[in-house]
Design a protein around this motif. Structure first.
Motif: not given
Lengths: 337, 334
Positions: B282-293
């Motif tokens: 879930e953190s990974l998805f949040s991070l990817l989201n924040l990085l604009g992936v």
């Protein structure tokens, strides 16, 4: 104490059944079930005022079986090695796109389009196989991972159908030889080739050996890694063929044509329904085709009876569990024999 | 499996890598998004992750005992759709519907477990069949689209929280999650939990030693069903009613468990690691989201990561086993 008791029960069960074993292999059971289903279906549809097994009905069953049949035949080989392939659904979509976009409506590009699609499929299968054998990743995770990667690629690059196939190529999807559609012949041809590979060639025997027990196979001098990789490549190419066939039928490539139909789990269900053991080492293509035909017949019967489509899933789930429960009883008795 | 002569705080096999990855991700989140500068951001993350963590804990019980549960995704969908249909927006219905949902989850898990153990069908097939049955039955019942509505008091569990002096608003889902996690850890440390792991490692040995293998397996499936029901209550509150709410959750939960270093096929791995795996995902998805992936690439990244994680773990395990086999029968653990 209970263990001992169980053992005794099993042995007597085995001796009792030994006499019947020749006549009732899972493969025979599948086809008996298919016949029973056809009879029951004919009666039900007949009571409803229709005919199940007229030419249209048979064609319907066969056409429904084509794509699932192609995927399931490949899946059979992988499952017999004790592996499985969850990436086939996305691969079917990908290959339909590759074929349709390469052809781009021109007759001259048919052969390159088909070859490229099958090539892409083979590469994906190779990746699956290598991840399983070299990186030692459980096949479930390996092919799930590859499926997710394919899905990411498809979602990133496609929003809907793309490419177009030339008119000449659509003959593959719609023409018939006599009464039988070409697609069905193609599927049966692939099934026959897979049968020959599994039952009549050395790598085929190795496939069963690896599925039965990897360590024993390796100690007996079988190149287990190579066998597993080959199985994955063959499975992927069969899925690729399914994609090419769908491109011909739809007239273009569709990214989600494989996942919408759930070919990943559906093909595994068909294989298992056909009597192939999920743990590997036992089963065959003939049973799988029987399993595919049963699923297609169920669909056709439900359509003829105008049953709620959601009811189909319920029945499918029950059929699957009951069938495997029956096989599991047989397997147990045989193991102790 | 290993009997240390001297007690030292140790992590179960494969726990350390996932905790390290999780720590890296959490730190990265702080740099990537201003929302994570304060505890509230992480609490929100925990709240979002709670359903998946619950599912991962349930899936862990089944996987560590040597099975699969593919039915949890469709079970979550079924529960949410049933809840909406029965509650119809009326607060008076909340309590008995929640009881019913938990009972239904337990029942589905029991059926999965009983068919697996008594009819000897591989759990992959049983739960695949259950997936088809639940998918079909729910939509047969609702006529194709979810109807009804959830009541505000039902949605409190997924949305609301308790006010605490220091932390601020503590979401109910986080409270529930922590309670379940503590209970799961205590359970796995007890005799039943240890025997459950042993069943995944060598079923025959446990049976010969007098363990009730079938009962334990049924218990694992029942817990998985129960936790899926709990996850559905949180998800329904958090995300509302839709027919897609549970889609793909079974694979995501299995991914999370495997990411936590739990061996498919059973016998190895800890429940904390499985929960950490879910949180990592879930953190990974949040991070990817924040990085604009792009959302589309999310699944591709997920695919690469699970393959990498399992490859790392299994190559490590085989190396360890080899070095152990090469030594004397008494293994010296590093």
């Amino acid at each position: 104490m209970s263990v001992v008791h169980e053992k005794i029960e099993l042995t007597t069960g085995a001796t009792r059944r030994r006499a019947r074993r020749i006549s009732l292999t899972p493969t025979v059971t599948v086809y008996l079930a298919l016949v029973a289903l056809l009879v029951a279906g004919s009666v039900l549809v007949g009571l409803n005022g229709g005919v199940l097994l007229d030419q249209g009905g048979i064609l319907n069953i066969l056409t429904r079986s084509t794509v699932l049949g192609l995927v399931a035949v490949g899946q059979t080989i992988v499952i017999i090695t004790g592996s499985l392939d969850l990436s086939v659904a996305y691969l079917v979509g990908l290959c339909s796109l590759v074929a349709a976009q390469t052809m781009a409506g021109s007759d001259g590009m048919i052969v390159p389009g088909v070859l490229l699609a099958l090539g892409v499929a083979a590469v994906v299968g190779l990746v699956n196989g290598l991840v399983v054998t070299v990186l030692k990743v459980n096949a479930f995770i390996a092919t799930l991972g590859v499926a997710l990667i394919l899905r990411g690629y498809l979602e990133q690059n496609y929003t809907g159908p793309a490419g177009s196939v030339p008119r000449a190529f659509q003959h593959l999807g719609f023409d018939r030889v006599g009464p039988i559609p070409i697609g069905v012949l193609l599927m049966l041809l692939v099934a026959a080739a897979a049968w020959f590979y599994l039952k009549r060639t050395r790598p085929g025997y190795h496939t069963y050996a690896v599925g039965g027990d990897v360590d024993v196979a390796r100690l007996s001098g079988v190149r287990t890694g190579r066998t597993i990789v080959t199985a994955h490549v063959l499975c992927a190419v069969a899925a690729g063929l399914a994609g090419v066939f769908l491109a011909s039928r739809l007239g273009s490539g569709a990214p989600y044509v494989g996942t919408d139909a759930g070919y990943d789990l559906e093909s595994i269900a068909a294989v298992v329904l056909g009597g192939t053991a999920l743990a590997g080492g036992r089963g065959g293509v003939v049973g799988t085709i029987g399993g595919v035909l049963i699923l297609a017949t169920l669909d056709t019967i439900f359509d003829d009876l105008a049953v709620d489509p959601f009811f189909k899933d319920v029945v499918r789930g029950i059929v699957l569990i009951v069938a495997v429960a029956l096989y599991a009883r047989r397997k147990l008795t045989r193991r102790s024999a | 499996m290993n009997a240390p002569t001297t007690w030292r705080p140790r992590l179960a096999d494969g726990t350390a890598p996932v905790l390290a990855v999780l720590a890296v991700l959490l730190v990265a989140l702080a740099f990537a998004g201003p929302a994570y500068a304060e505890p509230a951001g992480y609490l929100a993350l925990l709240k979002r992750a709670a359903p998946l963590v619950l599912l991962a804990i349930g899936q862990y019980f089944v996987i560590v005992s040597g099975g699969f549960d593919l039915s949890v995704g469709s079970l979550v969908t079924a529960e949410v759709v049933i809840a909406a249909r029965l509650i119809e927006g009326d607060d008076a219905n909340t309590v008995w519907v929640i009881a019913l949902l938990l009972g239904f989850g337990l029942l589905v898990g029991l059926v999965n477990g009983l068919v697996t153990t008594k009819l000897l069908v591989p759990s992959f097939i049983v739960t695949l069949g259950m997936l088809l049955i639940l998918d079909g039955a729910v939509f047969l019942w609702t006529g194709g689209a979810p109807r009804g509505a959830l009541s505000p008091s039902f949605r409190v569990f997924g949305r609301g929280g308790v006010d605490l002096p220091v932390l601020g608003l503590l979401p109910w889902s986080v409270v529930i999650l922590l309670a379940v996690l503590v209970a799961a850890v205590l359970f796995m440390r007890g005799g039943t939990g240890r025997t459950l792991v042993a069943v995944g490692d060598n079923e025959d040995a446990v049976r010969l030693a007098g363990g009730r293998v079938d009962r334990l397996k049924v218990l694992a499936f029942a817990l998985s069903g129960l936790l899926a029901a709990l996850a559905a209550i949180l998800l329904g509150g958090f995300a509302g009613v839709s027919a897609q709410v549970g889609q793909g959750l079974e694979f995501r939960a299995i991914t999370a468990v495997v990411l936590g270093g739990v061996l498919l096929g059973g016998g190895r791995g800890s429940v904390v690691a499985a929960a950490a795996g879910a949180l990592t995902l879930e953190s990974l998805f949040s991070l990817l989201n924040l990085l604009g992936v792009a959302g589309a690439l999310e699944s591709a990244v997920q695919g690469v990561i699970i393959i990498a994680a399992v490859a790392y773990a299994s190559l490590g395990v085989t190396a360890r086993l080899k070095s152990r086999a090469a030594r004397t029968p008494e293994p010296a653990r590093p």
